[in-house]
Design a protein around this motif. Structure first.
Motif, PDB file in Angstrom:
ATOM      1  N   SER A 174       0.833  -1.193   0.000  1.00  0.00           N
ATOM      2  CA  SER A 174       0.000   0.000   0.000  1.00  0.00           C
ATOM      3  C   SER A 174       0.871   1.249   0.000  1.00  0.00           C
ATOM      4  O   SER A 174       2.072   1.209   0.309  1.00  0.00           O
TER       5      SER A 174
ATOM      6  N   ARG B 266      -3.489   7.556   2.716  1.00  0.00           N
ATOM      7  CA  ARG B 266      -4.833   6.979   2.590  1.00  0.00           C
ATOM      8  C   ARG B 266      -5.502   7.483   1.315  1.00  0.00           C
ATOM      9  O   ARG B 266      -6.211   6.740   0.628  1.00  0.00           O
TER      10      ARG B 266
ATOM     11  N   ASP C 193      -3.978   5.576  -1.586  1.00  0.00           N
ATOM     12  CA  ASP C 193      -4.508   4.217  -1.652  1.00  0.00           C
ATOM     13  C   ASP C 193      -5.934   4.190  -2.185  1.00  0.00           C
ATOM     14  O   ASP C 193      -6.350   3.204  -2.806  1.00  0.00           O
TER      15      ASP C 193
ATOM     16  N   VAL D  64       0.600   3.661   2.100  1.00  0.00           N
ATOM     17  CA  VAL D  64       0.979   3.912   3.493  1.00  0.00           C
ATOM     18  C   VAL D  64       2.186   3.063   3.877  1.00  0.00           C
ATOM     19  O   VAL D  64       3.119   3.541   4.528  1.00  0.00           O
TER      20      VAL D  64
ATOM     21  N   HIS E 277       0.186  10.307   6.759  1.00  0.00           N
ATOM     22  CA  HIS E 277      -0.827   9.240   6.817  1.00  0.00           C
ATOM     23  C   HIS E 277      -2.043   9.609   5.973  1.00  0.00           C
ATOM     24  O   HIS E 277      -2.556   8.792   5.202  1.00  0.00           O
ATOM     25  N   HIS E 278      -2.514  10.822   6.132  1.00  0.00           N
ATOM     26  CA  HIS E 278      -3.706  11.252   5.411  1.00  0.00           C
ATOM     27  C   HIS E 278      -3.487  11.193   3.899  1.00  0.00           C
ATOM     28  O   HIS E 278      -4.347  10.686   3.153  1.00  0.00           O
TER      29      HIS E 278
END
Length: 395
Positions: free
Chosen positions: A82, A315, A318, A84, A311-312
Protein backbone atom coordinates in the motif's frame (compact mmCIF):
# COMPACT_ATOMS: atom_id res chain seq x y z
CA UNK A 1 -21.12 4.39 34.15
CA UNK A 2 -17.51 4.08 35.27
CA UNK A 3 -14.87 6.23 33.66
CA UNK A 4 -13.11 4.46 30.82
CA UNK A 5 -9.43 3.76 31.48
CA UNK A 6 -7.28 5.77 29.12
CA UNK A 7 -4.19 4.29 27.51
CA UNK A 8 -0.91 5.61 28.89
CA UNK A 9 0.75 8.57 27.19
CA UNK A 10 3.51 7.41 24.86
CA UNK A 11 6.23 10.07 24.40
CA UNK A 12 7.31 8.36 21.17
CA UNK A 13 3.76 8.41 19.78
CA UNK A 14 1.97 11.23 21.60
CA UNK A 15 -1.00 11.33 19.22
CA UNK A 16 -1.48 7.57 19.18
CA UNK A 17 -0.87 7.44 15.43
CA UNK A 18 0.04 3.76 15.59
CA UNK A 19 -3.69 3.16 16.04
CA UNK A 20 -3.99 4.02 12.33
CA UNK A 21 -1.81 1.04 11.40
CA UNK A 22 -2.76 -2.62 11.11
CA UNK A 23 -0.56 -5.57 12.03
CA UNK A 24 0.88 -5.85 8.50
CA UNK A 25 1.82 -2.16 8.53
CA UNK A 26 3.52 -2.49 11.90
CA UNK A 27 5.40 -5.63 10.86
CA UNK A 28 6.70 -4.00 7.69
CA UNK A 29 7.79 -0.91 9.60
CA UNK A 30 9.61 -3.06 12.15
CA UNK A 31 11.39 -5.00 9.40
CA UNK A 32 12.66 -1.88 7.63
CA UNK A 33 13.65 -0.22 10.91
CA UNK A 34 15.63 -3.28 11.99
CA UNK A 35 17.37 -3.49 8.62
CA UNK A 36 18.36 0.18 8.82
CA UNK A 37 19.58 -0.27 12.39
CA UNK A 38 21.68 -3.28 11.43
CA UNK A 39 22.98 -2.33 7.98
CA UNK A 40 23.11 1.46 7.84
CA UNK A 41 23.53 3.00 11.28
CA UNK A 42 26.84 1.28 12.18
CA UNK A 43 28.59 2.76 9.11
CA UNK A 44 26.62 5.81 8.03
CA UNK A 45 28.75 8.41 9.83
CA UNK A 46 31.88 6.98 8.19
CA UNK A 47 30.22 6.88 4.75
CA UNK A 48 29.05 10.44 5.20
CA UNK A 49 32.47 11.67 6.29
CA UNK A 50 34.11 9.89 3.35
CA UNK A 51 31.48 11.14 0.91
CA UNK A 52 30.84 7.64 -0.39
CA UNK A 53 28.34 4.81 -0.39
CA UNK A 54 30.69 1.89 -0.99
CA UNK A 55 28.14 -0.85 -0.31
CA UNK A 56 25.46 0.53 -2.64
CA UNK A 57 25.12 -2.56 -4.83
CA UNK A 58 24.96 -4.89 -1.84
CA UNK A 59 22.47 -2.62 -0.10
CA UNK A 60 20.33 -2.48 -3.24
CA UNK A 61 20.12 -6.26 -3.38
CA UNK A 62 19.18 -6.43 0.29
CA UNK A 63 16.51 -3.76 -0.18
CA UNK A 64 15.22 -5.74 -3.14
CA UNK A 65 14.99 -8.91 -1.08
CA UNK A 66 12.86 -6.97 1.44
CA UNK A 67 10.53 -5.81 -1.32
CA UNK A 68 11.48 -2.16 -0.78
CA UNK A 69 12.24 -1.36 -4.44
CA UNK A 70 9.17 -0.40 -6.44
CA UNK A 71 7.31 -1.35 -3.28
CA UNK A 72 3.91 0.09 -4.21
CA UNK A 73 3.96 -1.13 -7.83
CA UNK A 74 1.99 -4.20 -8.90
CA UNK A 75 3.45 -7.23 -10.67
CA UNK A 76 6.85 -7.80 -12.28
CA UNK A 77 8.41 -8.87 -8.99
CA UNK A 78 7.23 -5.77 -7.11
CA UNK A 79 5.72 -6.09 -3.64
CA UNK A 80 2.38 -4.44 -4.40
CA UNK A 81 2.37 -2.78 -0.97
CA UNK A 82 0.00 0.00 0.00
CA UNK A 83 0.98 3.64 -0.29
CA UNK A 84 0.98 3.91 3.49
CA UNK A 85 3.35 0.95 3.77
CA UNK A 86 5.67 2.51 1.21
CA UNK A 87 5.56 5.73 3.20
CA UNK A 88 6.41 3.93 6.43
CA UNK A 89 9.42 2.36 4.70
CA UNK A 90 10.57 5.78 3.47
CA UNK A 91 10.27 7.19 6.99
CA UNK A 92 12.37 4.42 8.51
CA UNK A 93 15.01 4.61 5.77
CA UNK A 94 15.40 8.36 6.08
CA UNK A 95 15.51 8.05 9.85
CA UNK A 96 18.85 6.37 9.10
CA UNK A 97 19.93 8.71 6.29
CA UNK A 98 18.37 10.67 3.44
CA UNK A 99 20.82 9.12 1.01
CA UNK A 100 19.44 5.63 1.63
CA UNK A 101 15.86 6.79 1.15
CA UNK A 102 16.94 8.60 -2.03
CA UNK A 103 18.41 5.37 -3.38
CA UNK A 104 15.07 3.64 -2.88
CA UNK A 105 12.99 6.60 -4.05
CA UNK A 106 14.87 7.13 -7.31
CA UNK A 107 14.92 3.42 -8.04
CA UNK A 108 11.25 2.76 -7.32
CA UNK A 109 9.31 6.01 -7.59
CA UNK A 110 11.16 7.54 -10.54
CA UNK A 111 12.91 4.95 -12.73
CA UNK A 112 10.70 1.90 -12.07
CA UNK A 113 7.52 3.96 -11.84
CA UNK A 114 8.20 5.51 -15.26
CA UNK A 115 8.73 2.12 -16.89
CA UNK A 116 5.75 0.61 -15.05
CA UNK A 117 3.39 3.49 -15.90
CA UNK A 118 4.54 4.48 -19.39
CA UNK A 119 6.56 1.58 -20.72
CA UNK A 120 5.72 -1.17 -23.19
CA UNK A 121 5.12 -4.70 -21.96
CA UNK A 122 8.51 -5.69 -23.34
CA UNK A 123 10.23 -2.87 -21.40
CA UNK A 124 8.43 -3.87 -18.21
CA UNK A 125 9.36 -7.53 -18.58
CA UNK A 126 12.99 -6.72 -19.36
CA UNK A 127 13.73 -4.17 -16.66
CA UNK A 128 11.30 -4.28 -13.75
CA UNK A 129 12.03 -7.76 -12.28
CA UNK A 130 15.80 -7.23 -11.97
CA UNK A 131 15.25 -3.68 -10.70
CA UNK A 132 12.77 -4.91 -8.08
CA UNK A 133 15.37 -7.45 -6.96
CA UNK A 134 18.08 -4.80 -6.73
CA UNK A 135 20.15 -6.59 -9.35
CA UNK A 136 19.92 -3.58 -11.67
CA UNK A 137 20.06 -0.03 -10.30
CA UNK A 138 18.18 2.67 -12.17
CA UNK A 139 18.41 6.44 -12.41
CA UNK A 140 16.14 9.21 -13.72
CA UNK A 141 17.49 11.92 -16.00
CA UNK A 142 15.36 15.07 -16.06
CA UNK A 143 17.27 17.96 -14.42
CA UNK A 144 19.86 19.71 -16.55
CA UNK A 145 22.72 22.08 -15.67
CA UNK A 146 20.66 25.11 -16.76
CA UNK A 147 17.13 23.77 -16.30
CA UNK A 148 15.98 22.57 -12.89
CA UNK A 149 12.62 24.04 -11.92
CA UNK A 150 11.73 24.61 -15.60
CA UNK A 151 12.09 21.18 -17.24
CA UNK A 152 10.18 22.39 -20.30
CA UNK A 153 13.35 24.30 -21.22
CA UNK A 154 15.51 21.17 -21.38
CA UNK A 155 18.10 21.04 -24.15
CA UNK A 156 18.73 17.30 -24.31
CA UNK A 157 17.44 16.31 -27.72
CA UNK A 158 16.47 13.04 -29.39
CA UNK A 159 16.29 12.93 -33.16
CA UNK A 160 15.19 10.15 -35.44
CA UNK A 161 17.76 8.52 -37.68
CA UNK A 162 15.98 5.92 -39.75
CA UNK A 163 14.25 3.66 -37.25
CA UNK A 164 16.70 4.62 -34.47
CA UNK A 165 16.80 7.49 -32.01
CA UNK A 166 19.99 9.48 -31.33
CA UNK A 167 20.20 11.29 -27.96
CA UNK A 168 22.49 14.21 -27.23
CA UNK A 169 22.66 16.31 -24.07
CA UNK A 170 23.52 16.45 -20.39
CA UNK A 171 21.64 15.80 -17.17
CA UNK A 172 22.79 16.99 -13.74
CA UNK A 173 22.40 16.00 -10.06
CA UNK A 174 21.30 12.48 -10.93
CA UNK A 175 21.07 10.11 -7.97
CA UNK A 176 22.44 6.60 -8.68
CA UNK A 177 23.78 7.73 -12.06
CA UNK A 178 27.31 6.32 -11.82
CA UNK A 179 26.16 2.90 -10.62
CA UNK A 180 23.00 2.55 -12.71
CA UNK A 181 22.49 -0.17 -15.27
CA UNK A 182 19.59 1.67 -16.84
CA UNK A 183 18.62 5.34 -17.09
CA UNK A 184 15.20 6.79 -17.81
CA UNK A 185 16.11 9.93 -19.76
CA UNK A 186 13.71 12.67 -20.83
CA UNK A 187 14.51 14.57 -24.01
CA UNK A 188 12.99 16.99 -26.48
CA UNK A 189 11.89 15.55 -29.82
CA UNK A 190 10.00 16.89 -32.83
CA UNK A 191 6.96 15.21 -31.23
CA UNK A 192 7.40 16.87 -27.83
CA UNK A 193 9.16 15.65 -24.70
CA UNK A 194 9.59 11.88 -24.62
CA UNK A 195 11.11 9.39 -22.21
CA UNK A 196 13.74 6.85 -23.22
CA UNK A 197 14.98 3.68 -21.54
CA UNK A 198 18.76 3.92 -21.93
CA UNK A 199 21.08 1.03 -21.00
CA UNK A 200 24.09 2.69 -19.44
CA UNK A 201 26.51 0.54 -21.43
CA UNK A 202 25.27 2.15 -24.66
CA UNK A 203 28.12 3.79 -26.62
CA UNK A 204 28.25 7.53 -25.97
CA UNK A 205 26.70 7.30 -22.49
CA UNK A 206 28.80 8.25 -19.46
CA UNK A 207 28.01 9.22 -15.87
CA UNK A 208 30.87 10.98 -14.05
CA UNK A 209 30.25 11.15 -10.32
CA UNK A 210 29.82 14.57 -8.69
CA UNK A 211 32.23 15.13 -5.82
CA UNK A 212 32.72 17.81 -3.14
CA UNK A 213 29.13 17.72 -1.88
CA UNK A 214 28.33 18.95 1.62
CA UNK A 215 24.89 17.32 1.62
CA UNK A 216 23.69 13.80 0.74
CA UNK A 217 27.28 12.70 1.02
CA UNK A 218 26.35 9.03 1.53
CA UNK A 219 24.66 8.96 -1.86
CA UNK A 220 25.89 8.54 -5.42
CA UNK A 221 25.21 11.72 -7.41
CA UNK A 222 26.26 12.07 -11.03
CA UNK A 223 26.12 13.96 -14.27
CA UNK A 224 24.75 12.08 -17.28
CA UNK A 225 26.47 12.78 -20.59
CA UNK A 226 24.75 11.62 -23.77
CA UNK A 227 27.05 11.97 -26.74
CA UNK A 228 25.09 10.78 -29.78
CA UNK A 229 23.71 7.76 -27.92
CA UNK A 230 22.00 5.58 -30.51
CA UNK A 231 18.93 3.67 -29.37
CA UNK A 232 16.50 1.38 -31.18
CA UNK A 233 12.96 2.54 -31.89
CA UNK A 234 11.58 0.50 -29.02
CA UNK A 235 13.65 2.43 -26.43
CA UNK A 236 11.04 5.18 -26.23
CA UNK A 237 8.40 4.99 -23.49
CA UNK A 238 5.19 4.71 -25.54
CA UNK A 239 2.82 5.89 -22.82
CA UNK A 240 4.19 9.37 -22.17
CA UNK A 241 4.37 12.45 -24.34
CA UNK A 242 5.07 15.90 -22.89
CA UNK A 243 5.80 16.73 -19.27
CA UNK A 244 2.92 14.62 -17.95
CA UNK A 245 5.22 11.62 -17.82
CA UNK A 246 8.12 12.96 -15.75
CA UNK A 247 5.84 15.06 -13.56
CA UNK A 248 3.72 12.01 -12.76
CA UNK A 249 6.81 10.15 -11.63
CA UNK A 250 7.99 13.14 -9.61
CA UNK A 251 4.65 13.35 -7.82
CA UNK A 252 5.01 9.72 -6.77
CA UNK A 253 8.54 10.35 -5.53
CA UNK A 254 7.55 13.53 -3.68
CA UNK A 255 4.96 11.52 -1.79
CA UNK A 256 7.77 9.37 -0.39
CA UNK A 257 9.63 12.51 0.67
CA UNK A 258 6.58 13.64 2.67
CA UNK A 259 7.15 10.58 4.87
CA UNK A 260 10.92 10.42 4.63
CA UNK A 261 11.55 13.93 5.92
CA UNK A 262 9.67 13.02 9.08
CA UNK A 263 12.09 10.14 9.59
CA UNK A 264 15.06 12.50 9.64
CA UNK A 265 13.13 14.82 11.96
CA UNK A 266 12.22 11.95 14.28
CA UNK A 267 15.82 10.89 14.69
CA UNK A 268 16.91 14.42 15.54
CA UNK A 269 14.00 14.95 17.92
CA UNK A 270 14.61 11.69 19.79
CA UNK A 271 18.33 12.46 19.98
CA UNK A 272 17.52 15.87 21.48
CA UNK A 273 15.14 14.36 24.05
CA UNK A 274 17.67 11.81 25.25
CA UNK A 275 20.45 14.38 25.32
CA UNK A 276 18.30 16.84 27.29
CA UNK A 277 17.55 14.21 29.91
CA UNK A 278 21.22 13.31 30.36
CA UNK A 279 23.08 16.60 29.91
CA UNK A 280 23.40 18.59 33.14
CA UNK A 281 23.95 22.32 33.51
CA UNK A 282 23.44 24.47 36.61
CA UNK A 283 22.93 21.37 38.70
CA UNK A 284 20.18 19.57 36.77
CA UNK A 285 19.40 18.07 33.33
CA UNK A 286 18.79 20.73 30.71
CA UNK A 287 15.53 18.95 29.96
CA UNK A 288 14.28 20.36 33.24
CA UNK A 289 14.54 23.96 32.07
CA UNK A 290 11.48 25.67 30.66
CA UNK A 291 13.19 26.96 27.52
CA UNK A 292 14.38 23.47 26.57
CA UNK A 293 10.97 21.93 27.27
CA UNK A 294 9.34 24.57 25.08
CA UNK A 295 11.65 23.61 22.22
CA UNK A 296 10.92 19.91 22.68
CA UNK A 297 7.17 20.50 22.84
CA UNK A 298 7.19 22.56 19.64
CA UNK A 299 9.34 19.95 17.89
CA UNK A 300 7.00 17.15 18.94
CA UNK A 301 3.94 19.04 17.71
CA UNK A 302 5.39 19.66 14.26
CA UNK A 303 6.86 16.16 13.96
CA UNK A 304 3.65 14.32 14.69
CA UNK A 305 1.48 16.75 12.75
CA UNK A 306 3.74 15.99 9.80
CA UNK A 307 3.40 12.23 10.27
CA UNK A 308 -0.39 12.62 10.54
CA UNK A 309 -0.38 14.62 7.29
CA UNK A 310 1.67 11.88 5.62
CA UNK A 311 -0.83 9.24 6.82
CA UNK A 312 -3.71 11.25 5.41
CA UNK A 313 -2.05 11.65 2.02
CA UNK A 314 -1.20 7.95 1.99
CA UNK A 315 -4.83 6.98 2.59
CA UNK A 316 -5.86 9.28 -0.25
CA UNK A 317 -3.29 7.70 -2.55
CA UNK A 318 -4.51 4.22 -1.65
CA UNK A 319 -8.05 5.35 -2.45
CA UNK A 320 -6.95 6.83 -5.79
CA UNK A 321 -7.86 10.33 -4.63
CA UNK A 322 -4.48 12.00 -4.10
CA UNK A 323 -3.93 15.08 -6.24
CA UNK A 324 -0.51 16.52 -7.18
CA UNK A 325 -1.38 19.75 -5.37
CA UNK A 326 -1.88 17.77 -2.17
CA UNK A 327 1.53 16.16 -2.61
CA UNK A 328 3.00 19.66 -2.96
CA UNK A 329 1.20 20.59 0.28
CA UNK A 330 2.86 17.70 2.07
CA UNK A 331 6.33 18.14 0.61
CA UNK A 332 6.34 21.87 1.31
CA UNK A 333 5.22 21.50 4.91
CA UNK A 334 7.05 18.40 6.01
CA UNK A 335 10.50 19.16 4.64
CA UNK A 336 10.37 22.74 5.87
CA UNK A 337 9.32 21.63 9.36
CA UNK A 338 11.83 18.76 9.38
CA UNK A 339 14.71 21.18 8.79
CA UNK A 340 13.50 23.40 11.61
CA UNK A 341 13.28 20.40 13.95
CA UNK A 342 16.85 19.40 13.07
CA UNK A 343 18.13 22.93 13.60
CA UNK A 344 16.37 23.21 16.96
CA UNK A 345 17.78 19.84 18.00
CA UNK A 346 21.24 21.17 17.17
CA UNK A 347 20.76 24.04 19.61
CA UNK A 348 19.82 21.62 22.37
CA UNK A 349 22.96 19.57 21.76
CA UNK A 350 25.11 22.71 21.67
CA UNK A 351 28.57 22.10 20.26
CA UNK A 352 27.95 18.34 20.25
CA UNK A 353 25.27 18.99 17.66
CA UNK A 354 27.88 19.58 14.95
CA UNK A 355 29.73 16.34 15.62
CA UNK A 356 29.25 13.18 13.57
CA UNK A 357 29.14 11.36 16.89
CA UNK A 358 25.51 12.48 16.80
CA UNK A 359 23.19 12.33 13.75
CA UNK A 360 21.76 15.84 13.96
CA UNK A 361 24.04 17.88 11.68
CA UNK A 362 24.17 15.06 9.13
CA UNK A 363 20.38 15.04 8.88
CA UNK A 364 20.20 18.83 8.83
CA UNK A 365 22.63 19.12 5.92
CA UNK A 366 20.92 16.29 4.04
CA UNK A 367 17.58 18.02 4.36
CA UNK A 368 19.02 21.13 2.72
CA UNK A 369 19.10 19.03 -0.47
CA UNK A 370 15.71 17.46 0.16
CA UNK A 371 14.27 20.96 0.55
CA UNK A 372 15.11 21.90 -3.03
CA UNK A 373 15.16 18.66 -5.01
CA UNK A 374 12.02 17.35 -6.68
CA UNK A 375 10.53 20.82 -6.44
CA UNK A 376 11.90 23.78 -4.52
CA UNK A 377 9.95 25.50 -1.76
CA UNK A 378 9.07 28.27 -4.18
CA UNK A 379 7.75 25.90 -6.85
CA UNK A 380 5.47 24.10 -4.39
CA UNK A 381 4.26 27.44 -3.07
CA UNK A 382 3.37 28.43 -6.63
CA UNK A 383 1.63 25.11 -7.27
CA UNK A 384 -0.54 25.75 -4.21
CA UNK A 385 -0.94 29.42 -5.10
CA UNK A 386 -2.32 28.50 -8.51
CA UNK A 387 -4.64 25.91 -6.96
CA UNK A 388 -5.94 28.45 -4.44
CA UNK A 389 -6.41 31.39 -6.81
CA UNK A 390 -6.75 29.84 -10.24
CA UNK A 391 -4.01 32.19 -11.45
CA UNK A 392 -0.69 30.83 -12.69
CA UNK A 393 2.30 32.82 -11.41
CA UNK A 394 5.18 30.67 -12.66
CA UNK A 395 6.14 33.16 -15.38
Amino acid sequence: MSARTLPPFDPRDPLGLDDLLDDEDLALRATVRQWADDRVLPDIADWYERGALPAIRELARELGSMGALGMSLQGYGCAGASAVQYGLACLELEAADSGIRSLVSVQGSLAMYSIHSYGSEEQKQQWLPPMAAGEVIGCFGLTEPDHGSDPAGMRTYAKRDGSDWVLTGRKMWITNGSVAGVAVVWARTDEGIRGFVVPTDAPGFSAPEIKHKWSLRASVTSELVLDDVRLPADAVLPGATGLRGPLGALSHARYGIVWGAMGAARTCFETAVEYAKAREQFGKPIGGFQLTQAKLADMAVELHKGILLAHHLGRRMDAGRLRPEQVSFGKLNNVREAIEICRTARTILGANGISLEYPVMRHATNLESVLTYEGTVEMHQLVLGKALTGIEAFR
